[in-house]
Design a protein around this motif. Structure first.
Motif, PDB file in Angstrom:
ATOM      1  N   UNK A  14       7.487  -1.148 -10.848  1.00  0.00           N
ATOM      2  CA  UNK A  14       7.021  -1.795  -9.623  1.00  0.00           C
ATOM      3  C   UNK A  14       8.184  -2.277  -8.771  1.00  0.00           C
ATOM      4  N   UNK A  15       9.199  -2.855  -9.402  1.00  0.00           N
ATOM      5  CA  UNK A  15      10.370  -3.328  -8.654  1.00  0.00           C
ATOM      6  C   UNK A  15      11.115  -2.159  -8.014  1.00  0.00           C
ATOM      7  N   UNK A  16      11.248  -1.068  -8.757  1.00  0.00           N
ATOM      8  CA  UNK A  16      11.923   0.104  -8.213  1.00  0.00           C
ATOM      9  C   UNK A  16      11.150   0.689  -7.036  1.00  0.00           C
ATOM     10  N   UNK A  17       9.820   0.713  -7.135  1.00  0.00           N
ATOM     11  CA  UNK A  17       8.988   1.243  -6.060  1.00  0.00           C
ATOM     12  C   UNK A  17       9.146   0.414  -4.793  1.00  0.00           C
ATOM     13  N   UNK A  33       0.837  -1.201   0.000  1.00  0.00           N
ATOM     14  CA  UNK A  33       0.000   0.000   0.000  1.00  0.00           C
ATOM     15  C   UNK A  33       0.868   1.245   0.000  1.00  0.00           C
ATOM     16  N   UNK A  34       0.527   2.186  -0.846  1.00  0.00           N
ATOM     17  CA  UNK A  34       1.190   3.478  -0.890  1.00  0.00           C
ATOM     18  C   UNK A  34       0.190   4.588  -1.090  1.00  0.00           C
ATOM     19  N   UNK A  54       1.889  -9.624  -6.208  1.00  0.00           N
ATOM     20  CA  UNK A  54       2.642  -8.714  -7.080  1.00  0.00           C
ATOM     21  C   UNK A  54       3.776  -8.036  -6.322  1.00  0.00           C
ATOM     22  N   UNK A  55       3.501  -7.606  -5.075  1.00  0.00           N
ATOM     23  CA  UNK A  55       4.526  -6.935  -4.279  1.00  0.00           C
ATOM     24  C   UNK A  55       5.663  -7.892  -3.919  1.00  0.00           C
ATOM     25  N   UNK A  56       5.323  -9.105  -3.500  1.00  0.00           N
ATOM     26  CA  UNK A  56       6.363 -10.077  -3.151  1.00  0.00           C
ATOM     27  C   UNK A  56       7.179 -10.463  -4.373  1.00  0.00           C
ATOM     28  N   UNK A  57       6.503 -10.654  -5.492  1.00  0.00           N
ATOM     29  CA  UNK A  57       7.210 -10.999  -6.712  1.00  0.00           C
ATOM     30  C   UNK A  57       8.169  -9.885  -7.128  1.00  0.00           C
TER      31      UNK A  57
END
Length: 437
Positions: free
Chosen positions: A148-151, A119-120, A129-132
């Motif tokens: 997404x990876x950078x975030x 969450x942001x 998606x976040x764990x991946x």
């Protein structure tokens, strides 16, 4: 392409390949109404309200339906008797309770850490998606990352780890202060350490001090080093003033308040001259994990976790200190020397906690007191409990600071203070008469 022509209800259009026609009634054009999505903080508030209503209803059923005098305490005892039986010693019961409490703390910390990754304020991801994205970014070593990876890797993951370490550090420091000074009101913020650290940090930010050219103007590392020096200096002033005025527990509280007020006044004077740097100074004073990155994370993580482990080794000695100086001496402990060592340790730990993240108050008050309510005053049980829940509170406060207002990040120190002030008032009302004992 030829212009569109309407003849007898037919729409005619042509281009280089031929003529096209459309006939019949076309659906009328309607403007879809925009429905704003319910803010995340409203969903969270609704969820908390539902949980509180369920707990209140459960309490009412047990209290008035089952006639239990202390509903949740009796429910706890019945659960333990069901799983472990009635024939187990106090030590066995305490150890099993500690394992259960620490497990709950770890689960809560894991859940809120995962939520903080997902969450942001602007972008929200699913758990998978976040764990991946986190695993993929770690495998790539932080290079050639997608958005997404950078975030996750550069923004959210360092914040979660830093908040976890700082929460543990401030909780342990507060527990040590309270044990040595024998006053549940004492915590790093009240002892003046945070105010001293803030004053020196504001001085560096405001006046662009470079330590004779060794650091660049506005250097994060110079600000952190200055904060550590300022925190230790303020602690020394508090100790000196408290011992000169009698050395009782209330003297430490009053001395910390006085020293904190002096350094806060100095902060105010410097803020007048801050000019366009006032926003940076205020951001540091109110506490934030926004500037945490992999380059400075290790300077917070390693010292905070390492220093937090030290009081666990001396948990028995902290219990002896609570018995009084004479009884501690009879048990072979030099209480005065031990007290000084523990106070210095707690102050250094606090200084490292606030060095990069700014002033964050009341964590060292709320978590130790909550731990005593759950596990009692034995530091062998209370300190692990404080560590289990300290990280949870700080990660949760950081998450709330990012999502309560869309487009803005609130000071995490303000969130912890809102939580801590009611606890402070509770201690004053319920236990104020016993502070001098």
């Amino acid at each position: 392409m030829a212009p569109v022509v309407v003849v007898d209800g037919r729409v005619l259009a042509g281009n280089d390949t031929g003529v096209f026609t459309v006939s019949g009634d076309l659906p009328p054009y309607t403007v879809e109404e925009y429905h704003a999505e319910t803010p995340l903080w409203e969903k969270a508030a609704l969820l908390i309200a539902v949980i509180l209503v369920i707990l209140a209803a459960l309490w009412a059923v047990m209290r008035y339906g089952l006639k239990w005098e202390h509903p949740y305490r009796e429910l706890h005892d019945r659960i333990f008797c069901y799983f472990f039986g009635e024939n187990y010693t106090h030590n066995t019961k305490s150890k099993r309770k500690l394992r259960l409490v620490v497990a709950v703390g770890i689960i809560l910390t894991s859940v809120v850490a995962l939520a903080s990754l997902c969450i942001g304020s602007e972008t929200t991801m699913g758990v998978g998606e976040a764990l991946s994205a986190a695993v993929s970014a770690i495998q790539k070593g932080g290079h050639s990352l997608t958005y997404e990876e950078m975030l996750i890797y550069n923004e959210r993951l360092p914040r979660v780890i830093a908040a976890f370490a700082v929460g543990i550090g401030l909780s342990v420091a507060g527990a040590v202060y309270q044990a040595v000074i024998k006053n549940p009101l004492v915590e790093p913020y009240i002892m003046g350490v945070s105010s001293g650290a803030g004053t020196f940090a504001v001085a560096v930010i405001t006046f662009g001090f470079t330590f004779f050219g060794f650091f660049s103007a506005g250097s994060t590392y110079l600000t952190a080093a200055s904060a550590i020096v300022g925190g230790l200096l303020a602690f020394g002033c508090t100790m000196l003033l408290a011992e000169k005025t009698g050395g009782k527990s209330i003297n430490y509280v009053l001395a910390g308040i006085v020293v904190g007020l002096v350094f806060s006044a100095l902060q105010s004077l410097m803020m007048v001259e801050a000019g366009n740097k006032v926003s940076s100074a205020l951001s540091w004073l109110y506490g934030s994990f926004a500037n945490m990155g992999w380059d400075n994370l290790w300077l917070v993580l390693i010292p905070c976790l390492a220093l937090s482990m030290v009081p666990l080794i001396w948990a028995k000695e902290l219990n002896l200190v609570l018995l009084g100086e004479d009884q501690a001496r009879q048990m072979g402990l030099d209480a005065k020397r031990f007290d000084r060592i523990m106070l210095i340790l707690a102050s250094v730990l606090t200084a490292f906690c606030v060095a990069f993240c700014g002033v964050i108050g009341f964590v060292g008050l709320v978590i130790p007191h909550l731990s005593r309510m759950i596990m009692g005053g034995d530091h062998r049980l209370m300190l692990p409990t404080a560590m289990a829940f300290g990280g949870f509170l700080m990660i949760a406060a950081d998450l709330l600071s990012r999502i309560l207002m869309t487009g803005y990040e609130l000071p995490v120190g303000a969130i912890t203070t809102i939580i801590g002030v009611p606890m402070f008032a509770y201690l004053l009302v319920r236990r104020g008469k016993s502070y001098d004992a």
